[in-house]
Design a protein around this motif. Structure first.
Motif, mmCIF file in Angstrom:
data_model
loop_
_atom_site.group_PDB
_atom_site.id
_atom_site.type_symbol
_atom_site.label_atom_id
_atom_site.label_comp_id
_atom_site.label_asym_id
_atom_site.label_seq_id
_atom_site.Cartn_x
_atom_site.Cartn_y
_atom_site.Cartn_z
ATOM 1 N N ARG A 55 25.927 -13.725 29.210
ATOM 2 C CA ARG A 55 26.260 -12.530 30.315
ATOM 3 C C ARG A 55 26.538 -11.176 29.417
ATOM 4 O O ARG A 55 26.101 -10.239 29.785
ATOM 5 C CB ARG A 55 27.464 -12.778 31.055
ATOM 6 C CG ARG A 55 27.870 -11.427 31.923
ATOM 7 C CD ARG A 55 28.796 -11.754 33.349
ATOM 8 N NE ARG A 55 28.127 -12.731 34.235
ATOM 9 C CZ ARG A 55 27.245 -12.464 34.993
ATOM 10 N NH1 ARG A 55 26.846 -11.023 35.279
ATOM 11 N NH2 ARG A 55 26.899 -13.224 36.151
ATOM 12 N N PRO A 56 27.422 -11.301 28.247
ATOM 13 C CA PRO A 56 27.387 -9.885 27.630
ATOM 14 C C PRO A 56 26.265 -9.385 27.058
ATOM 15 O O PRO A 56 26.006 -7.998 26.928
ATOM 16 C CB PRO A 56 28.567 -10.209 26.341
ATOM 17 C CG PRO A 56 29.107 -11.743 26.786
ATOM 18 C CD PRO A 56 28.168 -12.509 27.846
ATOM 19 N N ILE A 57 25.259 -9.986 26.571
ATOM 20 C CA ILE A 57 23.915 -9.631 26.175
ATOM 21 C C ILE A 57 23.128 -8.698 27.505
ATOM 22 O O ILE A 57 22.581 -7.757 27.312
ATOM 23 C CB ILE A 57 23.217 -10.501 25.423
ATOM 24 C CG1 ILE A 57 23.913 -11.205 24.383
ATOM 25 C CG2 ILE A 57 21.685 -10.057 25.256
ATOM 26 C CD1 ILE A 57 23.165 -12.208 23.788
ATOM 27 N N THR A 58 23.140 -9.597 28.557
ATOM 28 C CA THR A 58 22.533 -9.272 29.770
ATOM 29 C C THR A 58 23.277 -7.805 30.098
ATOM 30 O O THR A 58 22.496 -6.984 30.694
ATOM 31 C CB THR A 58 22.673 -10.329 30.951
ATOM 32 O OG1 THR A 58 22.124 -11.401 30.407
ATOM 33 C CG2 THR A 58 21.799 -9.808 32.159
ATOM 34 N N ALA A 59 24.478 -7.728 30.341
ATOM 35 C CA ALA A 59 25.260 -6.731 30.667
ATOM 36 C C ALA A 59 24.696 -5.392 29.955
ATOM 37 O O ALA A 59 24.411 -4.269 30.517
ATOM 38 C CB ALA A 59 26.790 -6.712 30.703
ATOM 39 N N ILE A 60 24.612 -5.680 28.573
ATOM 40 C CA ILE A 60 23.926 -4.437 27.866
ATOM 41 C C ILE A 60 22.622 -4.148 28.204
ATOM 42 O O ILE A 60 22.274 -3.002 28.266
ATOM 43 C CB ILE A 60 24.410 -4.553 26.395
ATOM 44 C CG1 ILE A 60 25.715 -4.554 26.016
ATOM 45 C CG2 ILE A 60 23.544 -3.731 25.464
ATOM 46 C CD1 ILE A 60 26.012 -5.052 24.524
ATOM 47 N N ILE A 61 21.690 -5.097 28.476
ATOM 48 C CA ILE A 61 20.566 -4.685 28.842
ATOM 49 C C ILE A 61 20.287 -4.055 30.344
ATOM 50 O O ILE A 61 19.627 -3.048 30.385
ATOM 51 C CB ILE A 61 19.585 -6.078 29.018
ATOM 52 C CG1 ILE A 61 19.532 -6.665 27.664
ATOM 53 C CG2 ILE A 61 18.226 -5.760 29.578
ATOM 54 C CD1 ILE A 61 19.068 -8.062 27.769
ATOM 55 N N ASN A 62 21.399 -4.254 30.822
ATOM 56 C CA ASN A 62 21.350 -3.472 32.147
ATOM 57 C C ASN A 62 22.194 -2.241 32.095
ATOM 58 O O ASN A 62 22.006 -1.276 32.904
ATOM 59 C CB ASN A 62 22.530 -4.413 33.240
ATOM 60 C CG ASN A 62 21.804 -5.556 33.748
ATOM 61 O OD1 ASN A 62 20.399 -5.815 33.887
ATOM 62 N ND2 ASN A 62 22.707 -6.576 34.179
ATOM 63 N N GLY A 63 22.388 -1.691 30.877
ATOM 64 C CA GLY A 63 23.119 -0.447 30.777
ATOM 65 C C GLY A 63 24.454 -0.237 31.219
ATOM 66 O O GLY A 63 25.094 0.575 31.295
ATOM 67 N N SER A 64 25.251 -1.658 31.337
ATOM 68 C CA SER A 64 26.409 -1.767 31.932
ATOM 69 C C SER A 64 27.507 -2.670 31.056
ATOM 70 O O SER A 64 27.801 -3.640 31.556
ATOM 71 C CB SER A 64 26.555 -2.055 33.415
ATOM 72 O OG SER A 64 25.688 -1.086 34.091
ATOM 73 N N PRO A 65 27.839 -2.162 29.877
ATOM 74 C CA PRO A 65 28.492 -2.995 29.135
ATOM 75 C C PRO A 65 29.927 -3.557 29.442
ATOM 76 O O PRO A 65 30.460 -2.820 30.420
ATOM 77 C CB PRO A 65 28.942 -2.414 27.765
ATOM 78 C CG PRO A 65 27.642 -1.217 27.776
ATOM 79 C CD PRO A 65 27.442 -0.856 29.221
ATOM 80 N N GLU A 66 30.160 -4.760 29.259
ATOM 81 C CA GLU A 66 31.336 -5.405 29.701
ATOM 82 C C GLU A 66 32.267 -5.716 28.727
ATOM 83 O O GLU A 66 31.997 -6.221 27.592
ATOM 84 C CB GLU A 66 31.089 -6.647 30.537
ATOM 85 C CG GLU A 66 30.286 -6.526 31.802
ATOM 86 C CD GLU A 66 29.835 -7.534 32.464
ATOM 87 O OE1 GLU A 66 30.091 -8.674 32.109
ATOM 88 O OE2 GLU A 66 29.336 -7.427 33.528
ATOM 89 N N PRO A 67 33.913 -5.585 28.940
ATOM 90 C CA PRO A 67 34.354 -5.200 30.234
ATOM 91 C C PRO A 67 34.158 -3.637 30.709
ATOM 92 O O PRO A 67 33.518 -2.968 29.758
ATOM 93 C CB PRO A 67 35.825 -5.353 29.877
ATOM 94 C CG PRO A 67 35.920 -5.344 28.606
ATOM 95 C CD PRO A 67 34.800 -5.979 27.935
#
Length: 254
Positions: free
Chosen positions: A106-118
């Motif tokens: 998920r952390p990698i995917t979140a960055i691909i989405n342009g929405s880094p987490e947290p």
């Protein structure tokens, strides 16, 4: 080596990551399965409303979470790195919607989405374009995502991405509003020293049978993180994010 990428005609030459997708030759992707090259990438929207020419308050000082205006005030500007033009990332206002099948990714995917987490307190998007390569299909285009985080959030972001790179080395799959995506491998890369933490990695996607290498470089200073991103839609050779951009941006973080 140049960062090879397909670019859209309008605006700030954002990477070709529209929902319809782009093939390695710049044509629309036709297959049902897409990778990050066919996912939506974020654009300058409500979170990036401060114009580059608008005076902004001075940064609040090291260790404090920057406001939206303060974050915009520390982003690179045209002329600060020789040969590079800096502009807001233009295109769709929507973020990516990819959801990983494996939660560890998920952390990698979140960055691909342009929405880094947290989730950050503020976000600013920019593109850095090599103006000496104007008109070339292999023009160097690097996306920057600047995020400021509440206490501990920036450290958690870097830590979770490092863990995900190790856990997802053999690749992973995602689903999104645009269909499934396949990433065939993830690997850590040497990273230029910058800020308090610096970490780089490559994600390899698959688009119509062709490899699409995506390279990310995260730099943290205090509660602020800069994520640099480049892709190669022309060959399977991994792009490079110019060290001059990384070090110049890191030097501006309070």
């Amino acid at each position: 080596m140049k960062v090879r990428s397909t670019v859209v005609a309008a605006g700030a030459l954002a990477l070709c990551l529209a929902a319809a997708g782009c093939g390695p030759d710049g044509s629309e992707g036709k297959g049902p399965e897409k990778t990050a090259a066919a996912s939506r990438t974020p654009a300058a929207g409500p979170t990036d409303a401060v114009d580059a020419g608008t005076p902004v308050p001075a940064p609040s000082g090291s260790g404090r979470t920057l406001t939206q205006a303060q974050l915009a005030g520390v982003v690179l500007r045209t002329g600060e790195v020789k040969g590079y033009g800096i502009a807001p990332l233009e295109g769709t206002d929507e973020r990516g919607t990819e959801e990983p099948e494996d939660e560890a990714c998920r952390p990698i995917t979140a960055i691909i989405n342009g929405s880094p987490e947290p989730a950050p307190a503020a976000t600013v998007f920019r593109t850095a374009t090599d103006t000496t390569e104007e008109g070339r299909d292999d023009q160097t285009v690097v996306t920057e995502i600047l995020t400021s985080h509440p206490e501990g959030g920036a450290e958690e972001l870097l830590r979770s991405v490092r863990d995900a790179v190790r856990a997802c080395a053999e690749g992973f799959r995602t689903t999104s509003d645009d269909g499934p995506s396949t990433y065939t491998g993830v690997q850590a890369l040497p990273a230029a020293k910058a800020g308090q933490e610096s970490f780089a990695y490559r994600v390899t996607g698959s688009l119509e049978g062709a490899e699409v290498p995506l390279v990310f470089h995260l730099v943290r200073t205090g509660p602020t993180v800069v994520t640099f991103y480049a892709a190669n839609f022309l060959t399977a050779k991994a792009p490079e994010i110019p060290a001059a951009l990384v070090t110049a941006q890191a030097a501006k973080l309070p």
